[in-house]
Design an enzyme around this catalytic site. Structure first.
Site, mmCIF file in Angstrom:
data_model
loop_
_atom_site.group_PDB
_atom_site.id
_atom_site.type_symbol
_atom_site.label_atom_id
_atom_site.label_comp_id
_atom_site.label_asym_id
_atom_site.label_seq_id
_atom_site.Cartn_x
_atom_site.Cartn_y
_atom_site.Cartn_z
ATOM 1 C CB ILE A 175 -0.904 0.470 1.810
ATOM 2 C CG1 ILE A 175 0.334 0.202 2.185
ATOM 3 C CG2 ILE A 175 -1.741 -1.141 1.261
ATOM 4 C CD1 ILE A 175 -1.498 0.144 3.869
ATOM 5 C CG ASP A 176 -0.176 4.157 -2.826
ATOM 6 O OD1 ASP A 176 0.624 3.408 -2.887
ATOM 7 O OD2 ASP A 176 -1.257 5.204 -2.809
ATOM 8 C CE LYS A 177 6.730 8.831 3.167
ATOM 9 N NZ LYS A 177 7.388 10.308 2.511
#
Length: 367
Positions: A175-177
């Site tokens: 998942i994104d930062k």
């Protein structure tokens, strides 16, 4: 590194990003903004007889099963002359066979770093981590240290079967930062193969909570639209409704709370494309709150008064990232066959953000 076949399965037709995998790795699913990186290349001889590509590769790669090669072909990670092929493709003279993944091969050692991890489940095959917002999942350009992979290298440093630089183990999706929430990590190659196939076949359960701008008309719905790179901004994904570009993507959403000019929605991923929820919600006209990449970091709904603008600005400060949380993760344990289901509470910044909007609605009713 030849055991990297597991990585191919975990691209989540992306693996993004998935949500899956390396979109799905998925999820927003997500994160497959990186191009396809070639890890292996073989050129057929001029006198090459017709031969199935899985047999062709099994003769040239060690420690790789034919089944894993077939799974890699199914995940579109085996290219011939630049185009993906199926495992029954027959090699011809001078064919160029490439094995591609969603990230470059490691050019440096993965340094173990003592970064705290919120581990919600662990056994000898896998573990589930609740990732905080702000933590990069995978080493890459500009982020070679301080990532979740570095933290896993430290946490599993005494496990002789876990090599953080080996793509046959480790992250199954990403998942994104600046998205928080649940991730599953494989400690053994067999676990990664089994989990990766579940993501690829869309049999996992992944639900997100998102605070989005605006008042949604319906209580729930289905967002369908191919997602691909925005031709005007390569760092964004966009929806191509005509279906001629991008990859098919489906998001189901359900309203959980209406909060004046914003709405709390639960999103269930049917596919795992890069930035899927963020791109789909923008396409619907309701960007995720404070999502700078997709325009949610501006005041998109509400009153033109300075007091309201100040309130929204304080909301941005309370949750200084996109208000998106991977809340639910479910899958079948690859070794035991038992169904596992995990749920993560909203992190403090998102909960405070929702509380502020709740108070705003309450004050508006009283005034």
């Amino acid at each position: 590194m030849t055991d990297a076949m597991n990585e191919w399965v975990t691209r989540e037709e992306d693996p993004l990003e998935d949500e899956c995998l390396l979109d799905g790795l998925p999820e927003d699913g997500e994160e497959d903004l990186a191009p396809q990186y070639e890890h292996f290349r073989y050129v057929a001889d001029r006198k090459q007889s017709l031969l199935r590509i899985d047999k062709f590769l099994i003769d040239r790669m060690t420690n790789v099963s034919r089944n894993r090669i077939q799974l890699a072909a199914e995940a579109r990670c085996i290219l011939v002359n630049g185009a993906p092929v199926k495992s029954n493709y027959r090699i011809k003279p001078l064919d160029v066979v490439s094995i591609v993944m969603s990230r470059p091969r490691y050019e440096m050692d993965i340094l173990p770093e003592d970064i705290p991890l919120d581990i919600v489940y662990e056994d000898e095959d896998l573990l589930v981590v609740n990732k905080p917002a702000g933590l990069v999942v995978h080493p890459g350009h500009g982020n070679y240290t301080g990532t979740l992979v570095n933290a896993l290298a430290w946490y599993l440093r005494e496990d002789p079967q876990f090599d953080p630089a080996d793509p046959a183990v480790g992250l199954v999706h990403r998942i994104d930062k600046d998205t928080s929430g649940l991730l599953v990590v494989a400690k053994r190659p067999e676990a990664k193969t089994g989990l990766g196939l579940q993501f690829f076949r869309r049999t996992t359960r992944r639900q997100y909570m998102a605070l989005v701008w605006g008042i949604l008309r319906d209580e729930g719905g289905r967002i369908e639209g191919n997602i691909g790179r925005d031709p005007h901004d390569r760092l964004q994904m966009t929806v191509f409704p005509d279906g001629e570009q991008g990859k098919p993507a489906v998001t189901h959403y359900q309203i959980r709370q209406r909060l004046g000019y914003v709405t709390l929605v639960e999103c269930r991923l049917e596919t795992g494309r890069t930035h899927q929820i963020r791109a789909h919600m923008k396409h619907l006209g309701h960007p995720v709150f404070n999502d700078a990449r997709y325009g949610g970091d501006r005041i998109l709904k509400g009153q033109p008064f300075s007091r309201y603008r100040q309130f929204v600005q304080r909301c941005f400060e309370v949750c200084p990232r996109q208000a998106l949380h991977a809340q639910t993760l479910g899958f079948v344990h690859p070794a035991t066959g038992r169904e596992l289901f995990f749920d993560s509470a909203l992190p403090a910044d998102m909960q405070q953000l929702i509380d502020k909007w709740n108070q705003y609605v309450l004050n508006s009713r009283e005034s």
